[in-house]
Design an enzyme around this catalytic site. Sequence first.
Site, short mmCIF file in Angstrom:
data_model
loop_
_atom_site.label_atom_id
_atom_site.label_comp_id
_atom_site.label_asym_id
_atom_site.label_seq_id
_atom_site.Cartn_x
_atom_site.Cartn_y
_atom_site.Cartn_z
N ASP A 105 0.83 -1.20 0.00
CA ASP A 105 0.00 0.00 0.00
C ASP A 105 0.87 1.26 0.00
OD1 ASP A 105 0.96 -0.48 2.58
OD2 ASP A 105 -1.01 -0.48 3.54
N ASP B 82 7.36 3.65 3.35
CA ASP B 82 7.73 4.84 4.14
C ASP B 82 9.21 4.71 4.53
OD1 ASP B 82 7.69 7.06 5.80
OD2 ASP B 82 6.59 6.09 7.41
N LYS C 27 6.44 7.38 0.19
CA LYS C 27 6.80 8.56 1.00
C LYS C 27 8.32 8.59 1.11
CE LYS C 27 4.19 7.97 4.89
NZ LYS C 27 3.35 8.25 6.08
N PHE D 186 0.50 11.43 7.48
CA PHE D 186 -0.10 10.13 7.80
C PHE D 186 -1.43 10.00 7.06
CE2 PHE D 186 -2.30 6.86 10.17
CZ PHE D 186 -1.32 5.89 10.19
N VAL D 187 -1.49 9.01 6.17
CA VAL D 187 -2.67 8.85 5.32
C VAL D 187 -3.42 7.55 5.64
CG1 VAL D 187 -1.73 10.22 3.42
CG2 VAL D 187 -1.27 7.78 3.48
N ASP E 297 -4.63 1.98 7.28
CA ASP E 297 -5.41 2.12 8.50
C ASP E 297 -4.76 3.05 9.53
OD1 ASP E 297 -3.27 0.16 9.11
OD2 ASP E 297 -4.31 -0.02 11.03
N ARG F 95 -9.76 1.50 6.59
CA ARG F 95 -9.26 0.72 5.45
C ARG F 95 -10.27 0.67 4.31
NH1 ARG F 95 -4.60 -2.19 7.03
NH2 ARG F 95 -4.60 -2.97 9.16
P1 IMP Z 1 7.75 1.13 6.42
O1 IMP Z 1 8.38 -0.11 6.91
O2 IMP Z 1 8.05 2.31 7.32
O3 IMP Z 1 8.09 1.45 4.98
O4 IMP Z 1 6.20 1.01 6.60
C1 IMP Z 1 5.42 0.28 5.77
C2 IMP Z 1 4.07 -0.01 6.37
O5 IMP Z 1 3.72 0.95 7.38
C3 IMP Z 1 3.02 0.09 5.31
O6 IMP Z 1 2.79 -1.15 4.71
C4 IMP Z 1 1.83 0.57 6.10
O7 IMP Z 1 1.15 -0.55 6.62
C5 IMP Z 1 2.40 1.37 7.24
N1 IMP Z 1 2.36 2.83 6.93
C6 IMP Z 1 3.37 3.63 6.53
N2 IMP Z 1 2.95 4.88 6.33
C7 IMP Z 1 1.63 4.88 6.62
C8 IMP Z 1 0.59 5.90 6.58
O8 IMP Z 1 0.79 7.08 6.26
N3 IMP Z 1 -0.66 5.48 6.94
C9 IMP Z 1 -0.95 4.21 7.30
N4 IMP Z 1 -0.03 3.23 7.33
C10 IMP Z 1 1.25 3.57 7.00
MG MG Z 2 -0.10 -1.49 7.71
#
Ligand code: IMP
Ligand code: MG
Length: 180
Positions: free
Chosen positions: A99, A102, A130, A151-152, A158, A164
């Site tokens: 999805d 980040d 992001k 934060f989206v 979610d 969701r």
């Molecule tokens: P990462 O490991 O920081 O890249 O995070 C990935 C996971 O964090 C994604 O698959 C999402 O489930 C969650 N996530 C990251 N940013 C957001 C956001 O802005 N809203 C909701 N969930 C997020």
């Molecule tokens: Mg998640």
Amino acid sequence: MHKDIIEVLLNSEEISVISKNMGRKITNDYKNSDLVLIGLLKGCIPFLADLSRNIDLETQISYMSVSSYNGGIKSSGEVKIKMDLDISITDKDCLIIEDIVDTANTITTVIDLLLKRGAKSVKVATLLDKPEGRIKPLQPAYVGKIIPNAFVVGYGLDYQEKYRNLPYVGILDPKIYKKY
Ligand code: IMP
Ligand code: MG
């Protein structure tokens, strides 16, 4: 629009265009491959459903559940496998469907794991990116839309398991998480 959303970043028409264009590119790029789509639960569900129906190839689909956020708004940096794949990915071309990317902590851990298991290749297709939030270096092969560091929620994303089911992606009103 839902009362807790302050701005819509992607509406359902824009998401539909992204799914069609990305699906066409993937179909073209993986024509001669043994493709497996790997969905990271639970956020991938709406995007995987739309994207996969725009991929005109014989592909397998399997799911994994890994956690890093523990329901909050900041990545905890620690990745746990809660549910594993139910197929072998040895010698397969894996495309992880996300999805949002980040920090990339979650996805880089999954990429390393799939490569260790003998995947032929591992790439990432994400609806949202992001890049400002990156801790680990990662450039997804397919990106729907680059968004700012907000934060989206919605369309799979979610906050505490809510929102969701919104048919669009929007910025969550910070008042919602500042209460907690
Ligand atoms: P990462 O490991 O920081 O890249 O995070 C990935 C996971 O964090 C994604 O698959 C999402 O489930 C969650 N996530 C990251 N940013 C957001 C956001 O802005 N809203 C909701 N969930 C997020
Ligand atoms: Mg998640």
